[in-house]
Write a protein that holds these residues in place. Structure first.
Motif, PDB file in Angstrom:
ATOM      1  N   GLU A 296       2.318   0.585  -1.615  1.00 33.99           N
ATOM      2  CA  GLU A 296       0.936  -0.596  -2.097  1.00 33.99           C
ATOM      3  C   GLU A 296       0.293  -0.422  -1.001  1.00 33.99           C
ATOM      4  O   GLU A 296      -1.221  -0.822  -0.783  1.00 33.99           O
ATOM      5  CB  GLU A 296       2.041  -1.798  -1.194  1.00 33.99           C
ATOM      6  CG  GLU A 296       2.596  -2.115   0.183  1.00 33.99           C
ATOM      7  CD  GLU A 296       3.781  -1.426   0.274  1.00 33.99           C
ATOM      8  OE1 GLU A 296       3.981  -1.628   1.014  1.00 33.99           O
ATOM      9  OE2 GLU A 296       4.386  -0.637  -0.839  1.00 33.99           O
ATOM     10  N   LEU A 297       0.030   0.113   0.321  1.00 33.00           N
ATOM     11  CA  LEU A 297      -1.134   1.005   1.378  1.00 33.00           C
ATOM     12  C   LEU A 297      -2.205   1.288   0.951  1.00 33.00           C
ATOM     13  O   LEU A 297      -3.374   1.959   0.790  1.00 33.00           O
ATOM     14  CB  LEU A 297      -0.661   0.671   2.941  1.00 33.00           C
ATOM     15  CG  LEU A 297       0.116  -0.407   3.946  1.00 33.00           C
ATOM     16  CD1 LEU A 297       0.295   0.204   5.324  1.00 33.00           C
ATOM     17  CD2 LEU A 297      -1.024  -1.675   3.659  1.00 33.00           C
ATOM     18  N   GLU A 298      -1.680   2.229  -0.250  1.00 33.21           N
ATOM     19  CA  GLU A 298      -2.020   3.665  -0.337  1.00 33.21           C
ATOM     20  C   GLU A 298      -3.099   3.083  -1.773  1.00 33.21           C
ATOM     21  O   GLU A 298      -3.990   3.765  -1.640  1.00 33.21           O
ATOM     22  CB  GLU A 298      -1.289   4.243  -1.562  1.00 33.21           C
ATOM     23  CG  GLU A 298      -1.506   6.035  -1.261  1.00 33.21           C
ATOM     24  CD  GLU A 298      -0.831   7.058  -1.970  1.00 33.21           C
ATOM     25  OE1 GLU A 298      -1.516   8.492  -2.014  1.00 33.21           O
ATOM     26  OE2 GLU A 298       0.382   7.018  -1.545  1.00 33.21           O
ATOM     27  N   ASN A 299      -1.978   2.902  -2.579  1.00 30.95           N
ATOM     28  CA  ASN A 299      -3.150   1.936  -3.732  1.00 30.95           C
ATOM     29  C   ASN A 299      -3.742   1.087  -2.951  1.00 30.95           C
ATOM     30  O   ASN A 299      -4.938   1.244  -4.397  1.00 30.95           O
ATOM     31  CB  ASN A 299      -1.687   1.457  -4.569  1.00 30.95           C
ATOM     32  CG  ASN A 299      -1.151   2.316  -4.771  1.00 30.95           C
ATOM     33  OD1 ASN A 299      -1.049   3.065  -5.114  1.00 30.95           O
ATOM     34  ND2 ASN A 299      -0.052   1.627  -5.648  1.00 30.95           N
ATOM     35  N   ALA A 300      -3.611   0.194  -1.823  1.00 36.31           N
ATOM     36  CA  ALA A 300      -4.731  -0.508  -2.094  1.00 36.31           C
ATOM     37  C   ALA A 300      -5.772  -0.036  -1.298  1.00 36.31           C
ATOM     38  O   ALA A 300      -6.708  -0.294  -1.458  1.00 36.31           O
ATOM     39  CB  ALA A 300      -4.413  -1.438  -0.554  1.00 36.31           C
ATOM     40  N   VAL A 301      -6.293   1.454  -0.314  1.00 36.49           N
ATOM     41  CA  VAL A 301      -7.197   2.295  -0.074  1.00 36.49           C
ATOM     42  C   VAL A 301      -7.870   2.405  -1.173  1.00 36.49           C
ATOM     43  O   VAL A 301      -8.652   2.693  -1.677  1.00 36.49           O
ATOM     44  CB  VAL A 301      -6.492   3.484   0.896  1.00 36.49           C
ATOM     45  CG1 VAL A 301      -7.045   3.914   1.243  1.00 36.49           C
ATOM     46  CG2 VAL A 301      -6.263   2.427   2.541  1.00 36.49           C
ATOM     47  N   TYR A 302      -7.069   3.564  -2.121  1.00 30.67           N
ATOM     48  CA  TYR A 302      -7.400   4.090  -3.439  1.00 30.67           C
ATOM     49  C   TYR A 302      -8.403   2.561  -4.269  1.00 30.67           C
ATOM     50  O   TYR A 302      -9.150   2.583  -5.032  1.00 30.67           O
ATOM     51  CB  TYR A 302      -6.106   4.429  -4.432  1.00 30.67           C
ATOM     52  CG  TYR A 302      -5.897   5.158  -4.240  1.00 30.67           C
ATOM     53  CD1 TYR A 302      -6.721   6.554  -4.055  1.00 30.67           C
ATOM     54  CD2 TYR A 302      -4.640   5.907  -4.000  1.00 30.67           C
ATOM     55  CE1 TYR A 302      -6.864   8.259  -3.262  1.00 30.67           C
ATOM     56  CE2 TYR A 302      -4.667   7.283  -3.319  1.00 30.67           C
ATOM     57  CZ  TYR A 302      -5.169   8.212  -3.233  1.00 30.67           C
ATOM     58  OH  TYR A 302      -5.442   9.260  -2.591  1.00 30.67           O
ATOM     59  N   GLU A 303      -7.903   1.254  -4.442  1.00 34.50           N
ATOM     60  CA  GLU A 303      -8.275   0.769  -4.644  1.00 34.50           C
ATOM     61  C   GLU A 303     -10.151   0.055  -3.927  1.00 34.50           C
ATOM     62  O   GLU A 303     -10.877  -0.317  -4.495  1.00 34.50           O
ATOM     63  CB  GLU A 303      -7.759  -0.809  -4.395  1.00 34.50           C
ATOM     64  CG  GLU A 303      -6.381  -0.931  -6.277  1.00 34.50           C
ATOM     65  CD  GLU A 303      -6.547  -0.977  -7.817  1.00 34.50           C
ATOM     66  OE1 GLU A 303      -8.261  -1.280  -7.912  1.00 34.50           O
ATOM     67  OE2 GLU A 303      -6.755   0.458  -8.030  1.00 34.50           O
ATOM     68  N   LEU A 304      -9.845   0.520  -3.166  1.00 37.05           N
ATOM     69  CA  LEU A 304     -10.779  -0.157  -2.171  1.00 37.05           C
ATOM     70  C   LEU A 304     -11.715   0.991  -2.585  1.00 37.05           C
ATOM     71  O   LEU A 304     -13.289   0.835  -2.622  1.00 37.05           O
ATOM     72  CB  LEU A 304     -11.059   0.090  -0.048  1.00 37.05           C
ATOM     73  CG  LEU A 304     -10.138  -1.160   0.357  1.00 37.05           C
ATOM     74  CD1 LEU A 304      -9.670  -0.268   1.581  1.00 37.05           C
ATOM     75  CD2 LEU A 304     -11.172  -2.068   0.229  1.00 37.05           C
ATOM     76  N   ARG A 305     -11.330   2.067  -2.612  1.00 38.78           N
ATOM     77  CA  ARG A 305     -12.474   3.158  -2.731  1.00 38.78           C
ATOM     78  C   ARG A 305     -13.155   3.427  -4.549  1.00 38.78           C
ATOM     79  O   ARG A 305     -14.085   3.774  -4.570  1.00 38.78           O
ATOM     80  CB  ARG A 305     -11.911   5.270  -3.388  1.00 38.78           C
ATOM     81  CG  ARG A 305     -11.510   4.868  -1.969  1.00 38.78           C
ATOM     82  CD  ARG A 305     -10.944   6.638  -1.763  1.00 38.78           C
ATOM     83  NE  ARG A 305     -12.616   7.358  -2.359  1.00 38.78           N
ATOM     84  CZ  ARG A 305     -12.201   9.047  -2.627  1.00 38.78           C
ATOM     85  NH1 ARG A 305     -10.688   9.509  -2.677  1.00 38.78           N
ATOM     86  NH2 ARG A 305     -13.473   9.092  -2.853  1.00 38.78           N
ATOM     87  N   LYS A 306     -13.234   2.223  -5.038  1.00 40.69           N
ATOM     88  CA  LYS A 306     -13.543   1.580  -6.255  1.00 40.69           C
ATOM     89  C   LYS A 306     -14.755   0.569  -6.022  1.00 40.69           C
ATOM     90  O   LYS A 306     -15.101   0.509  -7.274  1.00 40.69           O
ATOM     91  CB  LYS A 306     -12.480   0.703  -8.074  1.00 40.69           C
ATOM     92  CG  LYS A 306     -11.035   1.939  -7.749  1.00 40.69           C
ATOM     93  CD  LYS A 306     -10.458   1.056  -8.780  1.00 40.69           C
ATOM     94  CE  LYS A 306      -9.683   2.201  -9.134  1.00 40.69           C
ATOM     95  NZ  LYS A 306      -8.162   1.620  -9.835  1.00 40.69           N
TER      96      LYS A 306
END
Length: 54
Positions: free
Chosen positions: A14-24
């Motif tokens: 969930e943290l990894e996904n949250a960081v990837y979402e920030l990159r968007k």
């Protein structure tokens, strides 16, 4: 090459996904995963320090 030492950390999905979402987002679209983590860690540390002073 930078003078920063390398560290290995494990992140839950969930943290990894949250960081990837920030990159968007427009703010972080040009940042690397590592750069985003450094920003987030710094903000967390600053918040902890501010909380300790209050």
């Amino acid at each position: 090459m930078t003078e920063m030492p390398r560290k290995t950390i494990s992140l839950p999905p969930e943290l990894e996904n949250a960081v990837y979402e920030l990159r968007k987002s427009e703010k972080y679209c040009k940042c690397s995963f590592s750069e985003i983590l450094r920003v987030m860690i710094r903000r967390g540390l600053d918040a902890e320090q501010a909380e300790g002073k209050g």
